[in-house]
Design a protein around this motif. Structure first.
Motif, PDB file in Angstrom:
ATOM      1  N   ARG A 146     -50.902 -89.385  28.548  1.00  0.00           N
ATOM      2  CA  ARG A 146     -49.536 -89.674  28.960  1.00  0.00           C
ATOM      3  C   ARG A 146     -48.692 -88.436  29.203  1.00  0.00           C
ATOM      4  O   ARG A 146     -47.765 -88.458  30.015  1.00  0.00           O
ATOM      5  CB  ARG A 146     -48.847 -90.562  27.909  1.00  0.00           C
ATOM      6  N   GLY A 147     -49.000 -87.363  28.480  1.00  0.00           N
ATOM      7  CA  GLY A 147     -48.193 -86.167  28.605  1.00  0.00           C
ATOM      8  C   GLY A 147     -46.830 -86.344  27.944  1.00  0.00           C
ATOM      9  O   GLY A 147     -46.590 -87.311  27.223  1.00  0.00           O
ATOM     10  N   LEU A 148     -45.939 -85.406  28.192  1.00  0.00           N
ATOM     11  CA  LEU A 148     -44.594 -85.444  27.623  1.00  0.00           C
ATOM     12  C   LEU A 148     -43.561 -85.640  28.730  1.00  0.00           C
ATOM     13  O   LEU A 148     -43.729 -85.133  29.844  1.00  0.00           O
ATOM     14  CB  LEU A 148     -44.286 -84.145  26.870  1.00  0.00           C
ATOM     15  N   ASN A 149     -42.530 -86.371  28.392  1.00  0.00           N
ATOM     16  CA  ASN A 149     -41.413 -86.582  29.314  1.00  0.00           C
ATOM     17  C   ASN A 149     -40.437 -85.419  29.141  1.00  0.00           C
ATOM     18  O   ASN A 149     -39.494 -85.493  28.373  1.00  0.00           O
ATOM     19  CB  ASN A 149     -40.732 -87.924  29.016  1.00  0.00           C
ATOM     20  N   MET A 150     -40.687 -84.344  29.882  1.00  0.00           N
ATOM     21  CA  MET A 150     -39.901 -83.131  29.718  1.00  0.00           C
ATOM     22  C   MET A 150     -38.521 -83.297  30.344  1.00  0.00           C
ATOM     23  O   MET A 150     -38.382 -83.819  31.448  1.00  0.00           O
ATOM     24  CB  MET A 150     -40.610 -81.937  30.364  1.00  0.00           C
ATOM     25  N   GLY A 151     -37.499 -82.859  29.620  1.00  0.00           N
ATOM     26  CA  GLY A 151     -36.138 -82.923  30.111  1.00  0.00           C
ATOM     27  C   GLY A 151     -35.875 -81.881  31.178  1.00  0.00           C
ATOM     28  O   GLY A 151     -36.685 -80.993  31.434  1.00  0.00           O
ATOM     29  N   ILE A 152     -34.709 -81.987  31.796  1.00  0.00           N
ATOM     30  CA  ILE A 152     -34.395 -81.058  32.891  1.00  0.00           C
ATOM     31  C   ILE A 152     -34.239 -79.630  32.392  1.00  0.00           C
ATOM     32  O   ILE A 152     -34.333 -78.690  33.176  1.00  0.00           O
ATOM     33  CB  ILE A 152     -33.120 -81.496  33.621  1.00  0.00           C
ATOM     34  N   GLU A 153     -33.986 -79.469  31.071  1.00  0.00           N
ATOM     35  CA  GLU A 153     -33.894 -78.107  30.544  1.00  0.00           C
ATOM     36  C   GLU A 153     -35.182 -77.340  30.731  1.00  0.00           C
ATOM     37  O   GLU A 153     -35.186 -76.114  30.776  1.00  0.00           O
ATOM     38  CB  GLU A 153     -33.528 -78.125  29.058  1.00  0.00           C
ATOM     39  N   PHE A 154     -36.311 -78.075  30.837  1.00  0.00           N
ATOM     40  CA  PHE A 154     -37.621 -77.436  30.953  1.00  0.00           C
ATOM     41  C   PHE A 154     -38.200 -77.513  32.362  1.00  0.00           C
ATOM     42  O   PHE A 154     -38.960 -76.638  32.761  1.00  0.00           O
ATOM     43  CB  PHE A 154     -38.598 -78.070  29.970  1.00  0.00           C
ATOM     44  N   GLN A 155     -37.870 -78.549  33.114  1.00  0.00           N
ATOM     45  CA  GLN A 155     -38.453 -78.686  34.444  1.00  0.00           C
ATOM     46  C   GLN A 155     -37.442 -78.499  35.571  1.00  0.00           C
ATOM     47  O   GLN A 155     -37.813 -78.444  36.750  1.00  0.00           O
ATOM     48  CB  GLN A 155     -39.098 -80.072  34.603  1.00  0.00           C
ATOM     49  N   GLY A 156     -36.165 -78.372  35.227  1.00  0.00           N
ATOM     50  CA  GLY A 156     -35.141 -78.221  36.241  1.00  0.00           C
ATOM     51  C   GLY A 156     -34.706 -79.568  36.799  1.00  0.00           C
ATOM     52  O   GLY A 156     -35.451 -80.546  36.755  1.00  0.00           O
ATOM     53  N   GLY A 157     -33.496 -79.635  37.334  1.00  0.00           N
ATOM     54  CA  GLY A 157     -32.994 -80.882  37.894  1.00  0.00           C
ATOM     55  C   GLY A 157     -31.500 -81.004  37.703  1.00  0.00           C
ATOM     56  O   GLY A 157     -30.792 -80.002  37.546  1.00  0.00           O
ATOM     57  N   ALA A 158     -31.020 -82.243  37.731  1.00  0.00           N
ATOM     58  CA  ALA A 158     -29.586 -82.482  37.630  1.00  0.00           C
ATOM     59  C   ALA A 158     -29.320 -83.692  36.753  1.00  0.00           C
ATOM     60  O   ALA A 158     -30.123 -84.633  36.703  1.00  0.00           O
ATOM     61  CB  ALA A 158     -28.984 -82.691  39.011  1.00  0.00           C
ATOM     62  N   VAL A 159     -28.185 -83.664  36.054  1.00  0.00           N
ATOM     63  CA  VAL A 159     -27.726 -84.793  35.249  1.00  0.00           C
ATOM     64  C   VAL A 159     -26.339 -85.189  35.744  1.00  0.00           C
ATOM     65  O   VAL A 159     -25.431 -84.348  35.801  1.00  0.00           O
ATOM     66  CB  VAL A 159     -27.664 -84.431  33.749  1.00  0.00           C
ATOM     67  N   GLY A 181     -36.466 -82.171  38.992  1.00  0.00           N
ATOM     68  CA  GLY A 181     -36.996 -81.528  40.190  1.00  0.00           C
ATOM     69  C   GLY A 181     -36.053 -81.527  41.370  1.00  0.00           C
ATOM     70  O   GLY A 181     -36.477 -81.305  42.513  1.00  0.00           O
ATOM     71  N   LEU A 182     -34.768 -81.765  41.134  1.00  0.00           N
ATOM     72  CA  LEU A 182     -33.791 -81.821  42.224  1.00  0.00           C
ATOM     73  C   LEU A 182     -33.293 -80.416  42.553  1.00  0.00           C
ATOM     74  O   LEU A 182     -32.897 -79.666  41.660  1.00  0.00           O
ATOM     75  CB  LEU A 182     -32.617 -82.714  41.828  1.00  0.00           C
ATOM     76  N   ASP A 183     -33.291 -80.063  43.846  1.00  0.00           N
ATOM     77  CA  ASP A 183     -32.798 -78.755  44.270  1.00  0.00           C
ATOM     78  C   ASP A 183     -31.290 -78.667  44.071  1.00  0.00           C
ATOM     79  O   ASP A 183     -30.559 -79.649  44.254  1.00  0.00           O
ATOM     80  CB  ASP A 183     -33.128 -78.510  45.744  1.00  0.00           C
ATOM     81  N   THR A 184     -30.839 -77.465  43.739  1.00  0.00           N
ATOM     82  CA  THR A 184     -29.413 -77.255  43.515  1.00  0.00           C
ATOM     83  C   THR A 184     -28.597 -77.562  44.770  1.00  0.00           C
ATOM     84  O   THR A 184     -27.507 -78.148  44.696  1.00  0.00           O
ATOM     85  CB  THR A 184     -29.159 -75.802  43.070  1.00  0.00           C
ATOM     86  N   ASP A 185     -29.111 -77.208  45.939  1.00  0.00           N
ATOM     87  CA  ASP A 185     -28.373 -77.417  47.192  1.00  0.00           C
ATOM     88  C   ASP A 185     -28.173 -78.895  47.504  1.00  0.00           C
ATOM     89  O   ASP A 185     -27.251 -79.259  48.241  1.00  0.00           O
ATOM     90  CB  ASP A 185     -29.107 -76.741  48.353  1.00  0.00           C
ATOM     91  N   LYS A 186     -29.045 -79.746  46.973  1.00  0.00           N
ATOM     92  CA  LYS A 186     -28.989 -81.164  47.309  1.00  0.00           C
ATOM     93  C   LYS A 186     -28.144 -81.962  46.323  1.00  0.00           C
ATOM     94  O   LYS A 186     -27.894 -83.157  46.534  1.00  0.00           O
ATOM     95  CB  LYS A 186     -30.420 -81.728  47.340  1.00  0.00           C
TER      96      LYS A 186
END
Length: 357
Positions: free
Chosen positions: A45-58, A99-104
């Motif tokens: 299953r792996g781990l559900n990594m938060g955006i602090e580790f994989q990048g993205g937006a909240v 995984g969301l780009d900052t520009d988007k």
């Protein structure tokens, strides 16, 4: 005195007790089974990594009547990525897109405002985390964990001995693996709060283990000068002597954490509380378990391999066998139980006073 207090006193005096060391293979087997399950869960299953580790937006919205499932669809359509949506206690939504780009991010926020009927898109708070920053956080977390483990081993080796350091390290790894495995099975998000919780429970687990080790160290001074107890016998007495204390401290620590997990995280829907409280809850329980069923029995196993301890065990068993053959109880010295010696001193003093009188 309460029944629990009376039981604790009797355990401390060695009047009653459970044979933790003698049944250690059962607990080893249970721990190995749980650890294997945790490792398999991580692999599958792996781990559900938060955006602090994989990048993205909240994105945090104002109060809305839109359901979580509907908001998830809106976020997925707007971003093109999988989204995690949580309903907060005040009726607002926390939408996380990995995984969301900052520009988007501005474009996604505008589309979410339209779909969620928010008149002003600036009312939707946006927090953006770049992937490189997440990698730095992950690296620092692993570095901190490694430094912590090294310092623990060095300290215990100096304060006690290397066997206790090894046993404590195995117990800590055991606690970490189980806690991370539970995160994988439950699917909770791994955030910075999770890392803080893990480091916290490692300290608590170590504290509980050191209490038993300290008792064991004191009771095994001059152990080879007597023939009543083996090292495993005294290790068992140390566990039993601190058992009620360990249970009390663990229960007291688990109650507020359970409140955070089931009320704060479950009822109020506070995401960060879920992240940190689950690691604390599982880790505290696993730490109490490992200090009793893993760390001390493992120390006993390692010590019993020493020639001096093996020779002591032979003498103790020979004495017990001889006494059993004669139908007598073993009347060796009262090693590990100083109370009879104190009583004897008082009795001799009393008799001396009587003679002087």
């Amino acid at each position: 005195m309460s029944k629990l207090g009376d039981l604790g006193a009797r355990l401390h005096r060695g009047e009653v007790g459970y044979d933790f060391i003698g049944n250690r293979r059962i607990w080893y087997g249970i721990s190995i089974l749980i650890t294997i399950t945790a490792i398999v869960a991580l692999a599958v299953r792996g781990l559900n990594m938060g955006i602090e580790f994989q990048g993205g937006a909240v994105f945090t919205t104002p109060k809305t009547d839109v359901s979580v499932s509907q908001a998830t669809e809106y976020a997925k359509e707007a971003s093109g990525h999988e989204a995690l949506v949580q309903k907060l206690g005040n009726g607002s939504l926390r939408i996380q897109v990995g995984g969301l780009d900052t520009d988007k991010s501005d474009q996604v926020r505008a589309e979410l405002a339209k779909d969620l009927n928010v008149s002003d898109e600036t009312k939707i708070a946006a927090e953006i985390v770049g992937p490189s920053w997440g990698d730095q956080i992950a690296t620092k977390a692993w570095t901190g964990l490694g430094v912590f483990m090294i310092l623990v081993v060095i300290y215990l080796a100096i304060a006690f001995e290397w066997r206790m350091a090894v046993a404590a390290l195995v117990a800590l790894i055991h606690d970490l693996t189980i806690t991370v495995g539970i995160y994988s099975l439950v699917g909770f998000e791994v955030t910075v709060g999770t890392v803080i919780g893990l480091l916290t429970i490692l300290g608590y687990s170590l504290y509980d283990t050191v209490v038993v080790f300290d008792s064991l160290k004191e009771q095994t001074k001059g152990i080879t000068k007597q023939t009543r107890w083996t090292y495993s016998d005294i290790a068992n007495r140390s566990i039993n002597g601190t058992l009620v204390r360990s249970i009390n401290t663990t229960v007291v620590a688990l109650l507020p954490v359970a409140g955070l997990l089931f009320i704060g995280g479950g009822v109020l829907g506070a995401g960060m509380l879920n992240d940190i409280s689950l690691s604390l809850f599982v880790g505290l329980a696993a730490g109490a378990y490992s200090s009793i069923f893993i760390a001390t029995p493992l120390v006993a196993d390692l010590k019993e391999r020493e020639p001096a301890m093996q020779a002591l065990k032979k003498r103790v068993l020979a004495k017990r066998a001889a006494a059993a053959a004669k139908g007598e109880s073993v009347d060796g010295d009262e090693y590990g139980d100083p109370e009879p010696a104190v009583v004897g001193q008082r009795s001799r003093r009393g008799r001396s006073s009587e003679r002087r009188g």
